[in-house]
Design an enzyme around this catalytic site. Sequence first.
Site, PDB file in Angstrom:
ATOM      1  N   SER A  16       0.835  -1.212   0.000  1.00  0.00           N
ATOM      2  CA  SER A  16       0.000   0.000   0.000  1.00  0.00           C
ATOM      3  C   SER A  16       0.862   1.252   0.000  1.00  0.00           C
ATOM      4  O   SER A  16       0.567   2.220  -0.712  1.00  0.00           O
ATOM      5  CB  SER A  16      -0.948  -0.001   1.207  1.00  0.00           C
ATOM      6  OG  SER A  16      -0.225  -0.153   2.422  1.00  0.00           O
ATOM      7  N   TYR A  17       1.933   1.228   0.760  1.00  0.00           N
ATOM      8  CA  TYR A  17       2.839   2.380   0.801  1.00  0.00           C
ATOM      9  C   TYR A  17       3.507   2.581  -0.553  1.00  0.00           C
ATOM     10  O   TYR A  17       3.591   3.702  -1.057  1.00  0.00           O
ATOM     11  CB  TYR A  17       3.881   2.160   1.890  1.00  0.00           C
ATOM     12  CG  TYR A  17       4.819   3.328   2.098  1.00  0.00           C
ATOM     13  CD1 TYR A  17       4.452   4.408   2.886  1.00  0.00           C
ATOM     14  CD2 TYR A  17       6.087   3.342   1.509  1.00  0.00           C
ATOM     15  CE1 TYR A  17       5.310   5.478   3.093  1.00  0.00           C
ATOM     16  CE2 TYR A  17       6.953   4.405   1.707  1.00  0.00           C
ATOM     17  CZ  TYR A  17       6.559   5.469   2.495  1.00  0.00           C
ATOM     18  OH  TYR A  17       7.419   6.528   2.683  1.00  0.00           O
ATOM     19  N   ALA A  18       3.971   1.490  -1.156  1.00  0.00           N
ATOM     20  CA  ALA A  18       4.616   1.590  -2.465  1.00  0.00           C
ATOM     21  C   ALA A  18       3.649   2.143  -3.508  1.00  0.00           C
ATOM     22  O   ALA A  18       4.024   2.993  -4.327  1.00  0.00           O
ATOM     23  CB  ALA A  18       5.134   0.216  -2.903  1.00  0.00           C
ATOM     24  N   SER A  35       1.070   4.068  -2.952  1.00  0.00           N
ATOM     25  CA  SER A  35       0.787   5.481  -2.666  1.00  0.00           C
ATOM     26  C   SER A  35       1.928   6.373  -3.126  1.00  0.00           C
ATOM     27  O   SER A  35       1.704   7.438  -3.693  1.00  0.00           O
ATOM     28  CB  SER A  35       0.515   5.677  -1.170  1.00  0.00           C
ATOM     29  OG  SER A  35       1.687   5.537  -0.389  1.00  0.00           O
ATOM     30  N   LYS A  36       3.159   5.948  -2.898  1.00  0.00           N
ATOM     31  CA  LYS A  36       4.296   6.787  -3.265  1.00  0.00           C
ATOM     32  C   LYS A  36       4.558   6.746  -4.772  1.00  0.00           C
ATOM     33  O   LYS A  36       5.044   7.739  -5.341  1.00  0.00           O
ATOM     34  CB  LYS A  36       5.540   6.364  -2.481  1.00  0.00           C
ATOM     35  CG  LYS A  36       5.436   6.652  -0.987  1.00  0.00           C
ATOM     36  CD  LYS A  36       5.186   8.142  -0.705  1.00  0.00           C
ATOM     37  CE  LYS A  36       5.193   8.450   0.780  1.00  0.00           C
ATOM     38  NZ  LYS A  36       5.025   9.895   1.072  1.00  0.00           N
TER      39      LYS A  36
END
Length: 256
Positions: A160-162, A164-165
Amino acid sequence: MSVLDLFNLTGKTALVTGCRRGIGRAMAEALAEAGADIIGVSAQMEGDASEVGRSVRALGRQFRGYACDFSDRKAVYAFLEQVQNDFRVVDILVNNAGTILRKPAAEHPDEYWDKILEINLSSQFIVTRELGRKMVERGSGKVIFTASLLTYQGGITVPSYAASKGGVGSLVKAFANEWASKGVNVNAIAPGYIATDNTEALRADPVRNPAILSRIPAGRWGEPADFKGATVFLASRASDYVHGEVLVVDGGWMGR
């Protein structure tokens, strides 16, 4: 005008999200050192009595603190209404608010995905659209996003972080393509591996910590203060011809 004058932010007002600690606090303090007054926003901001507020005022600049839960869409809109009532002009917007939740992809729950995308991407789009609209109308403004090495890489146990970024990197270009001709600069800073709360688990990992350090040519984890120069550059007239860029501050990691 001397080259140093290009970095002078006297008379400017900067809104910095996620500035209670870590990289965001260093960014806010750097902008204040360059002459800007600061609007500080974080989920747990203690108002004007926060530590970052005290440090900004100690530099001779004004500070106004707001608490906003960026995972709550209604709270984001309420904050935007309030801050635009309180401040006629926001010259500089720093979208630094963000978080990370770790779990392998096959076990990564919807709740993690939804929360991370809302905080790290959707809320930043909304804040930039609403405050950036006024910048476009005035014909001037600076917007800085906090991207990541995972704007370029997939990472491990943080899908999810990847995502989003990766989205932040594309969003920067999308805004820049439309707003560069309107006098508004939209860029990002991509931190490498930095000693903050978000990386505490990695730094404590007896396997991953030495593996990460061995790949960083600078030979150390970064510190929040490493972002002061890049932040002031992208917020100032020194970067007037820089649009849609993601400036990597990583100790050389991406060069390996």
